[in-house]
Design a protein around this motif. Structure first.
Motif, short mmCIF file in Angstrom:
data_model
loop_
_atom_site.label_atom_id
_atom_site.label_comp_id
_atom_site.label_asym_id
_atom_site.label_seq_id
_atom_site.Cartn_x
_atom_site.Cartn_y
_atom_site.Cartn_z
N PRO A 247 8.41 12.93 3.31
CA PRO A 247 7.17 13.54 3.65
C PRO A 247 6.33 13.43 2.09
N THR A 248 7.08 12.91 0.91
CA THR A 248 6.33 12.83 -0.21
C THR A 248 5.68 11.29 -0.42
N PHE A 249 5.88 10.51 0.71
CA PHE A 249 5.59 9.18 0.51
C PHE A 249 3.93 8.97 0.41
N SER A 250 3.19 9.66 1.10
CA SER A 250 1.88 9.58 1.05
C SER A 250 1.19 10.02 -0.33
N ILE A 251 2.08 10.75 -1.10
CA ILE A 251 1.77 11.02 -2.52
C ILE A 251 1.87 10.07 -3.48
N LEU A 252 2.77 9.24 -3.09
CA LEU A 252 3.05 8.36 -4.17
C LEU A 252 2.60 7.27 -4.06
N ARG A 253 2.05 6.60 -2.69
CA ARG A 253 1.57 5.46 -2.72
C ARG A 253 0.58 5.39 -1.50
N PRO A 254 -0.35 4.48 -1.66
CA PRO A 254 -1.29 4.68 -0.49
C PRO A 254 -0.73 3.95 0.78
N MET A 255 -1.18 4.56 1.78
CA MET A 255 -0.49 4.18 3.17
C MET A 255 -1.40 3.13 3.93
N ASP A 256 -2.68 3.21 4.23
CA ASP A 256 -3.38 2.19 4.95
C ASP A 256 -4.71 1.66 4.23
#
Length: 149
Positions: free
Chosen positions: A26-35
């Motif tokens: 769930p913290t993936f979007s905080i660390l790096r941009p997704m799209d």
């Protein structure tokens, strides 16, 4: 006559190949941009990356269902409403079509909650207001116009 060889025999691996399923972080979007970010007004890439579900929501609402070759479940049926009259039934259908299109975001755990509201923007247009709670608890509001008769 020569011998016909149909397939070459390779030795089997001594261990089975296992794929591990890792739950989404769930913290993936905080660390790096997704799209890559798509401008919802023009439909063009902006050249920047996004940390939220903006592009995912935009693509799922704008793309006709089953028209993208790589993912037949990507898209919505909102394009079918262009030939529908502006009525309460059409507004309910617009809400259902948007919820169905955005359901994969909940299934993939990229979003934890989703709410779709429909209002009449002006004659011949419906305005969808989508509130998405991302996996990192950030709440985002999106608007999307749908043409009707």
């Amino acid at each position: 006559m020569g011998k016909l060889v149909l397939a070459r025999q390779y030795p089997r691996q001594s261990y089975p190949l296992r794929l591990r399923h890792c739950p989404p972080d769930p913290t993936f979007s905080i660390l790096r941009p997704m799209d890559a970010l798509i401008d919802s007004q023009t439909g063009d890439y902006t050249g920047t990356r996004t940390y939220d579900l903006h592009t995912a929501v935009y693509l799922r609402l704008k793309t006709p269902l089953a028209s993208y070759w790589a993912d037949p479940w990507l898209g919505s049926r909102l394009h079918e409403l262009e030939r529908a009259k502006d009525s309460a039934t059409t507004r309910r259908l617009a809400q259902q079509y948007a919820e169905q299109a955005l359901q994969p975001l909940l299934d993939d755990k990229r979003a934890t909650a989703l709410a779709v509201g429909v209002s009449r923007q002006q004659d011949g247009w419906l305005l969808l207001t989508i509130v998405v709670t991302q996996a990192n608890s950030a709440v985002q509001t999106f608007t999307h116009s749908v043409k009707v008769i």
